[in-house]
Motif scaffolding. Structure first.
Motif, PDB file in Angstrom:
ATOM      1  N   ARG A  31       0.781  -1.234   0.000  1.00 44.14           N
ATOM      2  CA  ARG A  31       0.000   0.000   0.000  1.00 44.14           C
ATOM      3  C   ARG A  31       0.812   1.283   0.000  1.00 44.14           C
ATOM      4  NH1 ARG A  31      -5.555  -0.055   3.012  1.00 44.14           N
ATOM      5  NH2 ARG A  31      -6.283  -2.171   2.605  1.00 44.14           N
ATOM      6  N   TRP A  32       2.053   1.230  -0.391  1.00 42.68           N
ATOM      7  CA  TRP A  32       2.797   2.478  -0.480  1.00 42.68           C
ATOM      8  C   TRP A  32       2.356   3.236  -1.725  1.00 42.68           C
ATOM      9  CZ3 TRP A  32       7.056  -1.426   0.537  1.00 42.68           C
ATOM     10  CH2 TRP A  32       7.350  -1.510   1.907  1.00 42.68           C
ATOM     11  N   CYS A  33       2.608   4.544  -1.747  1.00 39.60           N
ATOM     12  CA  CYS A  33       2.234   5.325  -2.914  1.00 39.60           C
ATOM     13  C   CYS A  33       3.026   4.824  -4.121  1.00 39.60           C
ATOM     14  CB  CYS A  33       2.586   6.800  -2.723  1.00 39.60           C
ATOM     15  SG  CYS A  33       1.937   7.507  -1.221  1.00 39.60           S
ATOM     16  N   PRO A  34       2.394   4.835  -5.262  1.00 38.90           N
ATOM     17  CA  PRO A  34       3.139   4.437  -6.461  1.00 38.90           C
ATOM     18  C   PRO A  34       4.361   5.339  -6.617  1.00 38.90           C
ATOM     19  CG  PRO A  34       0.793   4.693  -6.932  1.00 38.90           C
ATOM     20  CD  PRO A  34       0.998   5.189  -5.536  1.00 38.90           C
ATOM     21  N   GLY A  35       5.494   4.729  -6.917  1.00 37.85           N
ATOM     22  CA  GLY A  35       6.711   5.514  -7.118  1.00 37.85           C
ATOM     23  C   GLY A  35       7.527   5.704  -5.854  1.00 37.85           C
ATOM     24  N   CYS A  36       7.022   5.262  -4.732  1.00 39.25           N
ATOM     25  CA  CYS A  36       7.732   5.424  -3.460  1.00 39.25           C
ATOM     26  C   CYS A  36       9.013   4.580  -3.447  1.00 39.25           C
ATOM     27  CB  CYS A  36       6.826   4.990  -2.320  1.00 39.25           C
ATOM     28  SG  CYS A  36       7.653   4.987  -0.715  1.00 39.25           S
ATOM     29  N   GLY A  37      10.050   5.126  -2.835  1.00 37.33           N
ATOM     30  CA  GLY A  37      11.325   4.418  -2.757  1.00 37.33           C
ATOM     31  C   GLY A  37      11.255   3.128  -1.949  1.00 37.33           C
ATOM     32  N   ASP A  38      10.213   3.010  -1.135  1.00 36.00           N
ATOM     33  CA  ASP A  38      10.075   1.810  -0.299  1.00 36.00           C
ATOM     34  C   ASP A  38       9.986   0.534  -1.138  1.00 36.00           C
ATOM     35  OD1 ASP A  38      10.007   3.627   1.718  1.00 36.00           O
ATOM     36  OD2 ASP A  38       8.006   3.142   2.449  1.00 36.00           O
ATOM     37  N   TYR A  39       9.388   0.657  -2.321  1.00 31.64           N
ATOM     38  CA  TYR A  39       9.235  -0.532  -3.177  1.00 31.64           C
ATOM     39  C   TYR A  39      10.580  -1.140  -3.511  1.00 31.64           C
ATOM     40  CZ  TYR A  39       4.285   0.391  -4.023  1.00 31.64           C
ATOM     41  OH  TYR A  39       2.940   0.561  -3.877  1.00 31.64           O
ATOM     42  N   GLY A  66       5.025   4.226  10.811  1.00 27.85           N
ATOM     43  CA  GLY A  66       5.435   5.097   9.710  1.00 27.85           C
ATOM     44  C   GLY A  66       5.215   4.344   8.414  1.00 27.85           C
ATOM     45  N   CYS A  67       5.444   5.028   7.283  1.00 32.20           N
ATOM     46  CA  CYS A  67       5.251   4.343   6.007  1.00 32.20           C
ATOM     47  C   CYS A  67       6.107   3.089   5.944  1.00 32.20           C
ATOM     48  CB  CYS A  67       5.627   5.267   4.847  1.00 32.20           C
ATOM     49  SG  CYS A  67       4.479   6.634   4.639  1.00 32.20           S
ATOM     50  N   SER A  68       7.381   3.230   6.304  1.00 36.66           N
ATOM     51  CA  SER A  68       8.312   2.104   6.184  1.00 36.66           C
ATOM     52  C   SER A  68       7.878   0.933   7.058  1.00 36.66           C
ATOM     53  CB  SER A  68       9.712   2.537   6.593  1.00 36.66           C
ATOM     54  OG  SER A  68       9.701   2.980   7.938  1.00 36.66           O
ATOM     55  N   ASN A 136      15.420   6.646   5.352  1.00 37.27           N
ATOM     56  CA  ASN A 136      15.507   8.080   5.621  1.00 37.27           C
ATOM     57  C   ASN A 136      14.977   8.866   4.437  1.00 37.27           C
ATOM     58  OD1 ASN A 136      16.104  10.612   6.498  1.00 37.27           O
ATOM     59  ND2 ASN A 136      18.326  10.334   6.590  1.00 37.27           N
ATOM     60  N   ASN A 137      13.766   9.413   4.586  1.00 35.47           N
ATOM     61  CA  ASN A 137      13.213  10.254   3.518  1.00 35.47           C
ATOM     62  C   ASN A 137      13.110  11.708   3.943  1.00 35.47           C
ATOM     63  OD1 ASN A 137      11.061  10.150   5.241  1.00 35.47           O
ATOM     64  ND2 ASN A 137       9.801   8.816   3.949  1.00 35.47           N
ATOM     65  N   ARG A 138      13.624  11.991   5.144  1.00 34.51           N
ATOM     66  CA  ARG A 138      13.705  13.359   5.663  1.00 34.51           C
ATOM     67  C   ARG A 138      12.352  14.065   5.743  1.00 34.51           C
ATOM     68  NH1 ARG A 138      19.336  15.248   2.738  1.00 34.51           N
ATOM     69  NH2 ARG A 138      20.672  13.861   3.932  1.00 34.51           N
ATOM     70  N   TYR A 140       7.964  13.337   7.381  1.00 33.24           N
ATOM     71  CA  TYR A 140       6.945  12.423   7.893  1.00 33.24           C
ATOM     72  C   TYR A 140       5.956  12.175   6.764  1.00 33.24           C
ATOM     73  CZ  TYR A 140       8.444  12.708  12.757  1.00 33.24           C
ATOM     74  OH  TYR A 140       9.151  12.605  13.911  1.00 33.24           O
ATOM     75  N   GLY A 141       5.909  10.936   6.305  1.00 34.92           N
ATOM     76  CA  GLY A 141       5.020  10.615   5.194  1.00 34.92           C
ATOM     77  C   GLY A 141       3.634  10.215   5.655  1.00 34.92           C
ATOM     78  N   LEU A 142       3.593   9.258   6.583  1.00 29.66           N
ATOM     79  CA  LEU A 142       2.305   8.694   7.001  1.00 29.66           C
ATOM     80  C   LEU A 142       1.367   9.751   7.587  1.00 29.66           C
ATOM     81  CD1 LEU A 142       0.968   5.829   7.166  1.00 29.66           C
ATOM     82  CD2 LEU A 142       1.655   5.797   9.547  1.00 29.66           C
ATOM     83  N   TYR A 213      18.868   6.119   1.908  1.00 25.28           N
ATOM     84  CA  TYR A 213      18.223   7.334   1.394  1.00 25.28           C
ATOM     85  C   TYR A 213      17.026   6.884   0.570  1.00 25.28           C
ATOM     86  CZ  TYR A 213      22.193  10.384   2.633  1.00 25.28           C
ATOM     87  OH  TYR A 213      23.140  11.112   3.286  1.00 25.28           O
ATOM     88  N   GLN A 214      15.857   7.310   0.996  1.00 26.15           N
ATOM     89  CA  GLN A 214      14.648   6.816   0.353  1.00 26.15           C
ATOM     90  C   GLN A 214      13.794   7.986  -0.099  1.00 26.15           C
ATOM     91  OE1 GLN A 214      11.490   6.205   2.920  1.00 26.15           O
ATOM     92  NE2 GLN A 214      10.294   6.459   1.049  1.00 26.15           N
ATOM     93  N   ASN A 215      13.432   7.973  -1.336  1.00 30.70           N
ATOM     94  CA  ASN A 215      12.661   9.090  -1.865  1.00 30.70           C
ATOM     95  C   ASN A 215      11.183   8.958  -1.525  1.00 30.70           C
ATOM     96  OD1 ASN A 215      12.534  11.521  -3.337  1.00 30.70           O
ATOM     97  ND2 ASN A 215      11.596  10.408  -5.059  1.00 30.70           N
ATOM     98  N   CYS A 216      10.650  10.024  -0.916  1.00 35.74           N
ATOM     99  CA  CYS A 216       9.195  10.090  -0.698  1.00 35.74           C
ATOM    100  C   CYS A 216       8.691  11.014  -1.795  1.00 35.74           C
ATOM    101  CB  CYS A 216       8.880  10.665   0.673  1.00 35.74           C
ATOM    102  SG  CYS A 216       7.144  11.107   0.860  1.00 35.74           S
ATOM    103  N   ASN A 217       8.159  10.402  -2.831  1.00 37.13           N
ATOM    104  CA  ASN A 217       7.804  11.216  -3.994  1.00 37.13           C
ATOM    105  C   ASN A 217       6.572  12.068  -3.760  1.00 37.13           C
ATOM    106  OD1 ASN A 217       6.718   8.545  -3.985  1.00 37.13           O
ATOM    107  ND2 ASN A 217       5.738   9.023  -5.945  1.00 37.13           N
ATOM    108  N   ILE A 218       5.885  11.855  -2.655  1.00 37.33           N
ATOM    109  CA  ILE A 218       4.690  12.643  -2.378  1.00 37.33           C
ATOM    110  C   ILE A 218       5.024  13.900  -1.563  1.00 37.33           C
ATOM    111  CG2 ILE A 218       2.400  12.632  -1.290  1.00 37.33           C
ATOM    112  CD1 ILE A 218       2.580  10.811  -3.752  1.00 37.33           C
ATOM    113  N   PHE A 219       5.795  13.748  -0.526  1.00 34.47           N
ATOM    114  CA  PHE A 219       6.013  14.890   0.358  1.00 34.47           C
ATOM    115  C   PHE A 219       7.417  15.481   0.322  1.00 34.47           C
ATOM    116  CE2 PHE A 219       2.466  12.553   2.353  1.00 34.47           C
ATOM    117  CZ  PHE A 219       1.504  13.551   2.252  1.00 34.47           C
ATOM    118  N   ASN A 220       8.347  14.779  -0.267  1.00 32.76           N
ATOM    119  CA  ASN A 220       9.720  15.305  -0.268  1.00 32.76           C
ATOM    120  C   ASN A 220      10.450  14.803  -1.509  1.00 32.76           C
ATOM    121  OD1 ASN A 220      11.825  16.764   0.774  1.00 32.76           O
ATOM    122  ND2 ASN A 220      12.525  15.152   2.172  1.00 32.76           N
TER     123      ASN A 220
HETATM  124  S1  SF4 Z   1       4.007   9.107   1.771  1.00 34.06           S
HETATM  125 FE1  SF4 Z   1       6.041   9.073   0.928  1.00 34.06          FE
HETATM  126  S2  SF4 Z   1       7.146   7.549   2.105  1.00 34.06           S
HETATM  127 FE2  SF4 Z   1       4.985   7.243   2.479  1.00 34.06          FE
HETATM  128  S3  SF4 Z   1       4.383   5.685   1.017  1.00 34.06           S
HETATM  129 FE3  SF4 Z   1       3.938   7.646   0.093  1.00 34.06          FE
HETATM  130  S4  SF4 Z   1       5.778   8.118  -1.060  1.00 34.06           S
HETATM  131 FE4  SF4 Z   1       6.321   6.501   0.342  1.00 34.06          FE
END
Ligand code: SF4
Lengths: 350, 619
Positions: A31-39, A66-68, A136-138, A140-142, A213-220
């Protein structure tokens, strides 16, 4: 036996199966956002797992919030999604109870360094054999975009519309200060590097810490882009290799030299600088001082170091505890309840 | 100098007088060794067959300035030839080693009681530190007591003239001198203490010899100088035949949990952070590693419970222990154990609060915290021991219920129980309940939240078991599958199910016993450490023919099934508590009984007399 019905001998003598990446996937929808570095991190961990030769029932993934921290739901091993910041504490209990398990902690910058800073420090200093990966996406995503303890000073975001006035913390500095025996950094967009480092972490015995280093493509979005992009990465990042000089750049002509205790970027062949002047990386140095200096190098003053900063061996917490238990049994004999109940001054009433 | 105010001709042989019960309090500076003196007197009294009950009173400061009021340490002990259940209301005897100890304790001494003071310490400086404007030994303010003025320090130093120990160390033997005096006064043998000194200081013969010399000198001084014209004999109590030892509540708690772990067949994991008055449990458990006990001194309270839950997940008996402020920090962890349905025991050795409160004093004010102190609907089992020795049995009960129902259970002790001691009839292993735990091992048909029909417990499936890989966590789970679920119907169902599961523990807990007649005018309902005082008060009134009974709750959530019925059998229900009426609130809410709440929050247990007076109002 695996899906193909082949049984083979596992790494530790167990009649184990040759597992595949698929064996570590669950039926839960990711359930992470599409494009999230977590994948990417999930994919690399699932890729490394079968290569370790450890049966999956002996693997436990523990996370905080948290997202991770959704990570354990997607790993077909044992998993525990705990409470915010406390994953290292739960993981310590699991590992101490059963040292035979391989225990991973999945955490984020807010989870590990803010609410869970205390547990992070103490799990590392005890040298509990835990494999800690910090995404580390620097940000808060969730909770949708507030600044985190690793957000840069002045960064504008939901909870700091005029920019943050908090100085960020450096996760690696914390890990060194906390006496971690394995400290490394990698990044989501370099799967090859990431899988190599995850593999190293998996094989380290003791408290291991990996910052990704993980990209949060939604918030950062693009937080690490300035140096992680394909076109610039060779000039703006520096790979750490044990026993090798710290050189970087497309032409491998630049390097890190120490001037007293201050690092500086030099060009080999200029101003009389030779390869011999370049600092040689030593993962196994008993004191983490040099690794600490490397861990503090930041773009744009310096190339950003990637790889293993420190890997040393020392007895683990759970080994020492088990040692004390056997020593106690040796000197006092295995616990005899009858004797315990009857200990101290006793008397009879007739 | 050594003068007694009792005006009787000196006799060659002092009289022996029989007494049924004596309460004695030793008080001095924290450095004066009063705890040792008290525990030695206790051990000896137990060995010669008295029934005993004790209450140490520690200062909150570790090293308060010598001679100051906050630095006073006390130890009260009640010994008797009959069955006793409390450390006694008012001491009959007070041994005060300095002016501060006198000042702090004299208000408790019974009128006409025996007061032994160490006159050497009653010098200007010490009097000033204790806040005395004039020397109380000279201003007549103590005329209501039988006072014995003894220069205990100089007498001790004189007895140790030949010792080569430094002055300070010789002086420190004065507590054994005082103990010797008291042994003579109450006709006790010195042998048990001599043996103890030998064992304790065997490696330091000088120290052993000095303490022995001081003890004997004190004893002989009393014997030969005839300062006391009478000495007393307290006979053997009729105690159930058996083998006994003296045990404090915290020791009984630790040993109880080790026993539970043996019964359950699972190693004990104790996660804890040092806190008064619970730390002794950590100390005790850490001594028993040969039982496979793993103690983990965590970086904080949250980590302590986190690690305990982790260990439980991995198949150990997870236990965490603290006092009230620590429970506040553990709340979120307890919630997770409720959500993940893992057996966990949480020890709360309650102390005065709120906040840091009175760390060394007792209180029972965490009942509602245990019951409700978490976000949302978060039910847990609650048991509460009633006496120091009962901590042993209730520890086993806590584990039995937690493992059988796969749910967290609170163990509510308090400072008075934890530090207090009493003789304990040593339990035999074969008399203890059968409670070996079973893990799920069969992969066929395994689902993490599949339930036992009778208990609603889910399977305990531990990492390392092939084929049972699963994930648990704090998000709401779908019943049976254990998958994360945001479905409103499922949430409603699960909230009720978790409550029902705790309620079902009722089928596994004993019914409530009534002490006295099963019907009558007044029922005194108590819980926890007030047992001794309540039962003694009710017994005294019953001996006078009053229609009063008592019942004591050792299971507070759920309540025993017959509680409602018991309450109905009396015209008035009085609930004495060391809080502002927390059990009363629960009982009123649940049973619509107009119970009388009788409360006290002074950091001290109830006195029997206070309870007797209160009960009388309703008879
Ligand atoms: S909010 Fe950011 S870190 Fe969280 S799942 Fe979406 S892209 Fe990934």
């Amino acid at each position: 036996m695996n899906e193909n019905g082949q049984a083979i001998e596992g790494a530790n003598g167990h009649a184990a199966v040759k597992l595949t990446r698929k064996d570590f996937q669950t039926d839960q929808e990711v359930r992470w956002c599409p494009g999230c570095g977590d994948y990417s991190i999930l994919a690399q961990v699932q890729k490394v797992m079968p290569e370790l030769g450890i049966p999956k029932e002996k693997i436990v993934f523990i996370s905080g919030i948290g997202c991770s921290s959704r990570f354990p739901y997607y790993m077909n091993t044992y998993g525990f999604h705990t409470i915010h910041g406390r994953a290292p504490a739960f993981a310590t209990g699991v590992k101490v109870a059963n040292p035979d398990l391989q225990v991973w902690v999945i955490t984020g910058d807010g989870d590990a360094l803010s609410i869970g800073g205390n547990h992070f420090i103490h799990a590392l200093r005890r040298n509990v054999d835990l494999k800690i990966i910090l995404f580390n996406n620097r940000i808060y995503g969730l909770t949708k975009g507030q600044y985190s303890p690793t957000s840069e000073l002045g960064k504008k975001n939901k909870s700091a519309p005029m920019g943050t006035i908090d100085y960020p913390i450096n996760p690696l500095s914390m890990a060194f200060a906390a006496e971690a025996t394995f400290v490394a950094r990698s990044l989501d967009v370099d799967p090859k590097h990431l899988s190599t480092i995850v593999d190293r972490l998996a094989k380290h015995k003791g408290s291991g810490f990996l910052e990704v280093y993980q990209n949060c493509n939604i918030f950062n979005d693009g937080a690490f882009k300035l140096y992680s992009d394909r076109e610039v990465k060779e000039d703006r990042m520096i790979p750490l290799e044990h026993g090798k000089p710290l050189v970087f750049g497309k032409n491998k002509d630049r390097g890190i030299r120490l001037n007293g205790v201050t690092p500086e970027v030099v060009t080999i062949g200029e101003n009389g600088v030779t390869l011999d002047d370049i600092l040689v990386h030593n993962e196994h140095a008993p004191e983490p001082n040099l690794s600490y200096i490397l861990g503090r190098m930041q773009y744009p003053e310096f190339p950003v170091p990637m790889g293993v900063f420190r890997a040393v061996e020392r007895p683990t917490y759970e080994e020492m505890l088990a040692g004390q238990i056997s020593a106690a049994i040796q000197t006092k004999g295995a616990g005899d309840l009858e004797k315990l109940l009857n200990s101290g001054e006793t008397w009879f009433i007739n | 100098m050594a003068v007694t105010t009792v005006e009787e001709p000196i006799m060659t042989k002092p009289q022996i007088e029989d007494l049924e019960t004596v309460t004695i309090r030793f008080a001095g500076d924290s450095g004066d060794g009063m705890q040792v003196t008290g525990t030695q007197f206790t051990a000896t009294s137990a060995i010669i067959g008295n029934d005993i009950s004790t209450l140490p009173d520690f200062p909150a400061e570790i090293r308060a300035p010598a001679g100051s009021l906050p630095g006073v340490s006390g130890y009260q002990l009640n010994f008797s030839s009959r069955d006793i259940r409390t450390p006694g209301d008012e001491p009959n005897v007070l041994v005060a080693m300095n002016p501060a100890a006198l000042k702090v304790n004299i208000k408790d001494l019974e009128a006409g009681g025996i007061l032994v003071v160490n006159t050497d310490e009653f010098v200007e400086n010490n009097l000033k530190k204790a806040g005395y404007a004039a020397n109380p030994l000279e201003d007549g303010s103590l005329s209501g007591f039988r006072i014995f003025r003894l220069p205990l320090t100089s007498l001790t130093l004189k007895a140790l003239e030949d010792s080569s120990m430094p002055f300070k160390q010789r002086e420190r033997c004065k507590n054994f001198y005082a103990l010797g005096l008291m042994y003579w006064l109450y006709d006790r043998p010195m042998e048990p203490t001599l043996k103890w000194i030998e064992e304790k200081f065997g490696a330091k013969p000088e120290v052993a010899e000095a303490n022995v010399a001081a003890l004997k000198a004190g004893y002989n001084y009393a014997d030969t100088t005839e300062i006391f014209t009478v000495h007393y004999h307290v006979g053997r109590a009729t105690i159930k035949p058996g083998k006994y030892r003296n045990i404090t509540g915290n020791e009984a708690t630790a040993i109880g949990f080790i026993t539970a772990s043996q019964l359950a067949g699972r190693p004990l994991f104790y996660g804890s952070y040092p806190i008064t008055p619970a730390s002794d449990i950590l100390h005790e458990l850490s001594k028993h590693k040969n039982f496979g006990v793993k103690t983990f001194q965590a970086e904080d309270e949250i980590s302590a419970i986190g690690a305990a839950i982790g260990a439980t997940f991995a198949g150990h008996l997870g236990l965490t222990g603290t006092s009230g402020p620590g429970i506040a920090l553990k709340s979120e962890g307890i919630g997770l154990a409720v959500m993940t349905e893992l057996p966990l025991v949480i020890i709360d050795v309650q102390r005065g609060g709120p906040s840091t409160g009175l760390p060394t004093k007792t209180e029972q004010a965490d009942l509602l915290q245990a019951m409700f102190g978490r976000n949302s609907e978060c039910p847990v089992g609650i048991v509460a021991p009633s006496t120091p020795a009962n901590c042993f049995s209730m520890a086993i009960e806590a584990v039995r219920l937690a493992t059988k129902y796969m749910a967290p259970v609170f163990f509510l002790s308090d400072g008075y129980l934890g530090n207090g001691s009493e003789p304990w009839e040593i339990q035999r292993f074969e008399d203890l309940p059968e409670m070996r735990v079973k893990f799920r091992t069969e992969p066929e048909g395994f689902l993490p939240y599949l339930r036992d029909e009778k208990t609603l417990a889910r399977p305990w499936a531990i990492p390392g078991t092939p084929g049972l890989e699963h994930r648990i966590g704090g998000l709401e789970k779908q019943n049976i599958t254990g998958n994360v679920s945001y479905d409103p119907e499922n949430h409603d169902f699960m909230v009720r199910l978790r409550a029902e599961k705790i309620q079902r523990m009722q089928q596994d807990i004993p019914e409530l016993d009534v002490f006295g007649a099963p019907h009558g005018r007044v029922l005194v309902l108590g819980w926890g450490s007030t047992y001794g005082a309540i039962t003694t008060a009710v017994e005294q009134l019953r001996e006078k023919g009053c229609s009063v009974s008592s019942a004591h709750l050792r299971y507070l959530n759920p309540f025993p099934k017959n509680l409602g019925y018991v309450l109905e059998c009396f015209e008035t229900v009085i609930i004495p508590e060391l809080n502002l009426g927390q059990l009363a609130l629960l009982v009123r809410a649940k049973f619509l009984v107009d119970a009388v709440s009788f409360t006290k929050v002074k950091g001290k247990p109830f006195k029997v007399a206070e309870l007797v007076d209160k009960i009388r109002e309703y008879l």
